[in-house]
Design a protein around this motif. Structure first.
Motif, short mmCIF file in Angstrom:
data_model
loop_
_atom_site.label_atom_id
_atom_site.label_comp_id
_atom_site.label_asym_id
_atom_site.label_seq_id
_atom_site.Cartn_x
_atom_site.Cartn_y
_atom_site.Cartn_z
N ILE A 64 0.80 -1.22 0.00
CA ILE A 64 0.00 0.00 0.00
C ILE A 64 0.84 1.27 0.00
O ILE A 64 0.33 2.36 -0.26
CB ILE A 64 -0.98 0.03 1.19
CG1 ILE A 64 -0.23 -0.02 2.52
CG2 ILE A 64 -1.99 -1.11 1.08
CD1 ILE A 64 -1.13 0.22 3.73
N ARG A 65 2.14 1.13 0.28
CA ARG A 65 2.99 2.32 0.28
C ARG A 65 4.45 1.91 0.20
O ARG A 65 4.83 0.85 0.71
CB ARG A 65 2.75 3.16 1.54
CG ARG A 65 3.37 4.55 1.47
CD ARG A 65 3.02 5.38 2.67
NE ARG A 65 3.58 6.73 2.57
CZ ARG A 65 3.60 7.62 3.53
NH1 ARG A 65 3.09 7.32 4.72
NH2 ARG A 65 4.15 8.81 3.36
N VAL A 66 5.26 2.75 -0.42
CA VAL A 66 6.72 2.61 -0.42
C VAL A 66 7.29 3.88 0.18
O VAL A 66 6.91 4.99 -0.21
CB VAL A 66 7.27 2.37 -1.84
CG1 VAL A 66 8.79 2.32 -1.82
CG2 VAL A 66 6.70 1.07 -2.41
N MET A 67 8.21 3.73 1.13
CA MET A 67 8.77 4.88 1.85
C MET A 67 10.29 4.88 1.74
O MET A 67 10.91 3.83 1.57
CB MET A 67 8.35 4.83 3.31
CG MET A 67 6.85 4.71 3.52
SD MET A 67 6.35 4.64 5.25
CE MET A 67 6.58 6.34 5.70
N ARG A 68 10.87 6.08 1.87
CA ARG A 68 12.31 6.24 1.71
C ARG A 68 12.90 7.02 2.88
O ARG A 68 12.19 7.42 3.80
CB ARG A 68 12.63 6.94 0.39
CG ARG A 68 12.04 8.35 0.29
CD ARG A 68 12.54 9.09 -0.94
NE ARG A 68 13.99 9.26 -0.88
CZ ARG A 68 14.73 9.68 -1.90
NH1 ARG A 68 14.15 9.98 -3.06
NH2 ARG A 68 16.03 9.82 -1.78
N ASP A 69 14.23 7.25 2.81
CA ASP A 69 14.91 8.00 3.86
C ASP A 69 14.28 9.39 4.00
O ASP A 69 13.86 10.01 3.03
CB ASP A 69 16.41 8.11 3.54
CG ASP A 69 16.68 8.74 2.18
OD1 ASP A 69 16.21 8.18 1.18
OD2 ASP A 69 17.33 9.78 2.14
#
Length: 212
Positions: A64-69
């Protein structure tokens, strides 16, 4: 400050909070935590990218989501004293700064600016979830998928997105078959390039037009 969660906090106070953090390292494929776990900490992503995945009523797993630094996760369970609502998995080598629930709550009690910042961030997350729900209810599949790919261009700076079509299906709220069909159409139009387990956006302005 690198993390949006701390952007409105006094720098000295933020350094005090971070001094109590525990650095965690995860290999590609490792789970930071699992859906249903007790929520006892917040993670600030210092390096790498993670996928947020949930189990559907049918028993499937959807991204449902991709997150980064610079982003964070886990705050809702800590503040509400609830169990984790999703599984977070490292998509590549990841480092986080883990802030315990006790540390977060104590810091909120002593620094109201952080409490306000946390409430503001959570309100933003709620607005984002509302927009995704509106997309799912009222936008056709091509526009939904195009919007998610545009967002992923910001997560992966070069537009080279190493996600499977199953991942994209979850993000877009569409079937894998629909993802495959649309990507082939957009490949033939020169908007994307396809390889096994990845999509490269070659015409972002064109993709943005599809997303409108």
């Amino acid at each position: 400050m690198k993390w949006a969660l701390l952007a409105e906090v006094d720098p000295e106070q933020a350094r005090t909070l971070l001094a109590g953090a525990r650095r965690r390292r995860f290999r590609k494929g490792d789970s930071v935590f699992h859906e249903g776990d007790l929520g006892d900490s917040v993670h600030l992503i210092d390096r790498g990218r993670v996928a947020v995945r949930v189990t559907t009523p049918a028993g499937d797993v959807a991204t449902i989501r991709v997150m980064r630094d610079g982003q964070h996760f886990g705050d809702l369970a800590v503040i509400s004293d609830a169990r984790r609502s999703a599984t977070v998995t490292a998509l590549e080598p990841v480092e986080t700064l883990e802030l315990s629930g006790d540390l977060i709550r104590d810091f909120c009690d002593r620094h109201r600016s952080f409490e306000r910042a946390l409430a503001k961030v959570m309100a933003g997350q709620l607005r984002n979830q509302s927009m995704l729900l509106l997309d799912a209810l009222y936008l056709p599949a091509p526009r939904r998928l195009a919007r998610r790919l545009v967002e992923l261009c910001d997560v992966y700076d070069n537009g080279d997105i190493p996600l499977t079509q199953d991942d994209l299906a979850g993000l877009g709220g569409v079937t894998r078959q629909t993802v495959n069909q649309l990507l082939v159409e957009w490949r033939d139009a020169g908007t994307v390039e396809l390889a096994r387990g990845r999509v490269r956006v070659t015409d972002r302005p064109g993709l943005e037009r599809l997303a409108r």
